[in-house]
Motif scaffolding. Structure first.
Motif, short mmCIF file in Angstrom:
data_model
loop_
_atom_site.label_atom_id
_atom_site.label_comp_id
_atom_site.label_asym_id
_atom_site.label_seq_id
_atom_site.Cartn_x
_atom_site.Cartn_y
_atom_site.Cartn_z
N PRO A 1 0.81 -1.22 0.00
CA PRO A 1 0.00 0.00 0.00
C PRO A 1 0.84 1.27 0.00
O PRO A 1 0.34 2.32 -0.36
N HIS A 2 2.12 1.18 0.40
CA HIS A 2 2.94 2.39 0.48
C HIS A 2 3.73 2.62 -0.80
O HIS A 2 4.60 3.48 -0.83
N MET A 3 3.43 1.84 -1.84
CA MET A 3 4.18 2.00 -3.09
C MET A 3 3.22 2.29 -4.24
O MET A 3 2.05 1.92 -4.18
N THR A 4 3.77 2.90 -5.29
CA THR A 4 2.96 3.14 -6.49
C THR A 4 2.85 1.84 -7.28
O THR A 4 3.50 0.85 -6.97
N VAL A 5 2.05 1.89 -8.33
CA VAL A 5 1.90 0.75 -9.23
C VAL A 5 3.26 0.32 -9.76
O VAL A 5 3.64 -0.86 -9.68
N ALA A 6 4.02 1.29 -10.27
CA ALA A 6 5.33 0.97 -10.86
C ALA A 6 6.28 0.40 -9.80
O ALA A 6 7.02 -0.55 -10.06
N GLN A 7 6.25 0.98 -8.58
CA GLN A 7 7.13 0.49 -7.51
C GLN A 7 6.78 -0.94 -7.11
O GLN A 7 7.66 -1.75 -6.81
N ASN A 8 5.48 -1.23 -7.11
CA ASN A 8 5.05 -2.59 -6.81
C ASN A 8 5.62 -3.57 -7.83
O ASN A 8 6.14 -4.62 -7.47
N ILE A 9 5.52 -3.19 -9.10
CA ILE A 9 5.97 -4.10 -10.16
C ILE A 9 7.49 -4.25 -10.11
O ILE A 9 8.03 -5.33 -10.37
N ALA A 10 8.18 -3.16 -9.73
CA ALA A 10 9.64 -3.20 -9.72
C ALA A 10 10.21 -3.97 -8.53
O ALA A 10 11.36 -4.40 -8.55
N PHE A 11 9.37 -4.19 -7.50
CA PHE A 11 9.89 -4.72 -6.23
C PHE A 11 10.69 -6.02 -6.38
O PHE A 11 11.81 -6.14 -5.91
N GLY A 12 10.09 -7.00 -7.06
CA GLY A 12 10.76 -8.29 -7.22
C GLY A 12 12.08 -8.17 -7.95
O GLY A 12 13.07 -8.80 -7.58
N LEU A 13 12.11 -7.32 -8.97
CA LEU A 13 13.33 -7.13 -9.76
C LEU A 13 14.42 -6.47 -8.92
O LEU A 13 15.60 -6.83 -9.00
N GLU A 14 14.00 -5.50 -8.06
CA GLU A 14 14.97 -4.85 -7.18
C GLU A 14 15.56 -5.87 -6.21
O GLU A 14 16.77 -5.86 -5.94
N ALA B 1 12.93 -0.90 -17.86
CA ALA B 1 12.44 -1.44 -19.13
C ALA B 1 11.40 -2.53 -18.87
O ALA B 1 10.35 -2.57 -19.53
N THR B 2 11.69 -3.41 -17.91
CA THR B 2 10.76 -4.50 -17.62
C THR B 2 9.44 -3.97 -17.07
O THR B 2 8.36 -4.42 -17.47
N VAL B 3 9.52 -2.99 -16.15
CA VAL B 3 8.31 -2.40 -15.59
C VAL B 3 7.46 -1.82 -16.71
O VAL B 3 6.24 -2.03 -16.77
N GLU B 4 8.13 -1.13 -17.63
CA GLU B 4 7.43 -0.53 -18.77
C GLU B 4 6.71 -1.61 -19.59
O GLU B 4 5.54 -1.49 -19.95
N ARG B 5 7.44 -2.70 -19.84
CA ARG B 5 6.88 -3.79 -20.64
C ARG B 5 5.68 -4.43 -19.93
O ARG B 5 4.67 -4.74 -20.54
N MET B 6 5.83 -4.62 -18.60
CA MET B 6 4.74 -5.23 -17.83
C MET B 6 3.50 -4.35 -17.81
O MET B 6 2.38 -4.82 -17.92
N LEU B 7 3.73 -3.04 -17.67
CA LEU B 7 2.61 -2.10 -17.66
C LEU B 7 1.85 -2.18 -18.98
O LEU B 7 0.62 -2.14 -19.01
N THR B 8 2.60 -2.31 -20.08
CA THR B 8 1.96 -2.44 -21.38
C THR B 8 1.19 -3.76 -21.47
O THR B 8 0.06 -3.80 -21.95
#
Lengths: 302, 356
Positions: free
Chosen positions: B96-109, B120-127
């Motif tokens: 809940p404390h992260m944005t959509v993009a931050q949520n998606i990036a979490f595992g990669l980080e 790049a991956t976050v962008e691709r996933m969003l698409t």
């Protein structure tokens, strides 16, 4: 029709104010009055036997940082005062950090018990509040003094041969304040952790976060409101602590609270006491505002 | 037993919770092999152990005994953050404390990927999940369907070998659920990742899956394609749970099931004399005039009209109640009247002999 509606509402508002007037007056007299007196006294001259003389002076404010040399009347930086301020801030900060370190696992433990057991554990946490602070502090005094329980026990089992000199040190004050203020840290942390969605932990582990990463990246940010509330509740009373440093710190390891008390007693310098009190108030309020602002900057969640 | 295209092998896995008197066996010896690229569904009523099995594969629970192999490697005792497996949770469990993009990036980080690659991956996933415009939103400002998409993107971003979905559509309303079913199939097709999908909704399972494992009381009862499961249920629970079914008891005599006078069906060679249960789908039952050759006599109870077809409730001579599904004919003729006596027939190929 609309007109009368508006007038009626205005009348209602007026009546509400009138009805709450007595309470407001009492609050104003009781809360703001003393503060105002303190502010006025800080600009007056000390009387010979305590109290004040109604002569305007800035000496009390100057006296916070400087003392006048007895012989040549020059102003010198008051090292003793600075030591007291520094000790107050340092001990309060250490107390806040340490109550968090101890309080967080405690709050986590309670919040993760079965719901019907939580009330029991919280009850245990609040038990110390049932006894007078003075008595509890004297109890610690009895434990850590040279002939006290701790030293006697350690000597008996042969860990040490000479008693540890714990009483009347900064360490004793720190231990005492940690003990006294720990519940104030645990309770807000518990409230925040109880609302924490534990499924987020699984989501974190699932996304390759180690235990430490889950703690730092998921748990701490989510329970931040509790951490802020607990820190404020511990830091502010610590800064103004009086009983604990008095009993466990003795006469030498003073904190601001004792220093202010001294001005109204033996020091017979009421204006200095008043200016110190106002300063403490201002510092605490400023710290509070900065902290809350800073804490809310990234996402005001919760 | 390992075949080349097997991704996950579940071997004799049991899971018990509690101990002593309160010991509860959630999974009692489960075996399954899930192939690469497959959309595999665990289907069963609540409490059947399907979610427990999913949690064992994810690593949130450890098996009491047995092995879970991924690409031939035993992973059953690894913590979840050491398994190349990601989960879409039932309630999404977005941070809940992260944005959509931050949520998606979490595992990669957490995997320590370089910044540029993460972006790049976050962008691709969003698409992929059609959420590009909402990348900067906080997750509590999203609708249920949008949260679902973010949860999917977050779990897919680290490119797991296996994606686990725990009743992901159950919180959505019907229209959105249909839409997400199509989306899920599209996304699986585009990514080529193996999906294990948990649901209690048989229709969802039939329409989406490559293969289904039907579970009940901690056991897998049958594994097969939706067609196999529907047309050839091997056991009474499966036949009953998937679609509607009529059950008939029949005596076995000389390798034939005897349903009534002159109504017999050949059984598999070697079936011992005794009794069997037969399953027949309502749509395979034909109503014929009474006394027709090879027909069982039945009395019509009431009929329910559904537009495209109607369900006719019948009672056989031995008192067994059955349902026949009759297509509405073009003329809109009135169906059989209550109290009428009719004949009932079914093609032998439509009859399933069940293991009891």
């Amino acid at each position: 029709m609309q007109e009368t509606e508006a007038t009626r509402e205005a009348a209602q508002v007026r009546r509400n104010w009138l009805l709450s007037l007595p309470a407001l007056c009492l609050l104003a007299a009781g809360a703001i009055g003393p503060l105002f007196i303190m502010l006025v006294y800080s600009f007056l001259t000390p009387g010979k036997y305590g109290n004040v003389e109604w002569i305007f002076s800035l000496d009390a404010w100057r006296g916070i940082l400087f003392t006048r040399d007895i012989f040549d009347d020059t102003l010198k930086l008051a090292d003793a005062h600075l030591t007291i301020f520094w000790r107050s801030v340092r001990l309060s900060f250490m107390t806040t950090v340490f109550t968090f370190v101890v309080g967080f696992p405690t709050a986590w433990f309670i919040a993760t018990r079965a719901p019907r057991w939580r009330a029991f554990w919280l009850f245990l946490i609040t038990i110390p509040f049932w006894t007078n602070l003075l008595i509890r502090t004297f109890a610690i005094n009895q434990i850590i003094r040279n002939e006290g329980f701790l030293n006697t026990a350690l000597i008996k089992i042969g860990v040490i041969s000479e008693p540890l000199n714990l009483l009347y040190t900064d360490l004793a004050v720190f231990v005492g304040m940690t003990y006294v203020y720990l519940p104030l840290m645990v309770l807000p942390l518990y409230a925040a952790i109880e609302r924490f969605d534990h499924r987020l932990l699984e989501a974190g582990y699932d996304l390759y976060a180690s235990r430490l990463a889950v703690l730092r990246r998921i748990i701490f940010p989510t329970v931040k409101p509790g951490i802020i509330a607990g820190s404020i509740l511990v830091f502010i009373p610590s800064l103004g602590a009086y009983v604990t440093p008095r009993i466990l710190g003795g006469g030498r390891n003073m904190m601001i609270g004792n220093f202010i008390d001294l001005q109204f007693g033996q020091g017979r310098n009421w204006p200095l006491g008043a200016s110190l009190s106002v300063l403490l108030l201002v510092v605490v309020t400023a710290a509070l505002l900065i902290y809350v602002r800073f804490a809310n900057r990234d996402g005001g969640h919760g | 037993m390992s075949s080349d295209d097997a991704l996950i092998e579940i071997v004799d896995v049991t899971k018990a919770f509690g101990a002593g008197e309160r010991r509860f066996l959630a999974l009692g010896g489960v075996n399954a092999t899930i192939r690469k690229g497959e959309f595999f569904t665990l289907l069963g009523p609540s409490g059947c152990g399907k979610t427990t099995l999913l949690r064992l594969i994810a690593g949130f629970e450890l098996p009491s005994s047995g092995e879970i192999r991924l690409d031939g490697q035993e992973i059953g005792h690894l913590p979840p953050f050491r398994r190349p497996v990601n989960t879409v949770f039932q309630n999404y469990a977005l941070f809940p404390h992260m944005t959509v993009a931050q949520n998606i990036a979490f595992g990669l980080e957490m995997l320590g990927k370089p910044k540029a690659e993460i972006a790049a991956t976050v962008e691709r996933m969003l698409t992929l999940v059609k959420m590009t415009e909402l990348a900067g939103r906080r997750t509590d400002q999203l609708s249920g369907g949008q949260q679902q998409r973010v949860a999917l993107a977050r779990a897919l971003a680290p490119q797991p070998k296996l994606l686990l979905l725990d009743e992901p559509l159950s919180a959505l309303d019907l229209k959105l659920r249909k839409e997400m079913q199509v989306e899920l199939k599209r996304i699986q097709h585009e990514t080529g990742i193996t999906f294990i999908f948990v649901t209690h909704d048989q229709e969802e399972a039939l329409t989406m899956s490559d293969r289904i494992a039907v579970m009940s009381r901690g056991q897998i009862l049958q594994i097969g394609t939706p067609r196999e499961i529907y047309a050839h249920p091997t056991n009474r629970f499966v036949a009953d749970f998937i679609g509607e079914t009529n059950f008939l008891r029949a005596a076995v005599k000389g390798g034939r099931a005897v349903l009534g006078p002159g109504v017999e069906l050949p059984l598999a060679a070697g079936t011992a004399d005794g009794e069997v249960t037969l399953a027949i789908r309502p749509e395979h039952i034909r109503l014929v005039p009474e006394g027709a050759a090879g027909a069982l006599s039945a009395t019509v109870g009431d009929a329910t009209y559904f537009g495209t077809d109607s369900h006719v409730h019948l009672t056989l001579a031995d008192g067994t109640g059955i349902v026949a599904r009759q297509q509405t004919d073009p003329e809109g003729t009135q169906g059989p009247q209550a109290g009428a006596v009719l004949g009932v027939t079914f093609p032998p190929s439509a009859v399933q002999v069940l293991e009891d």
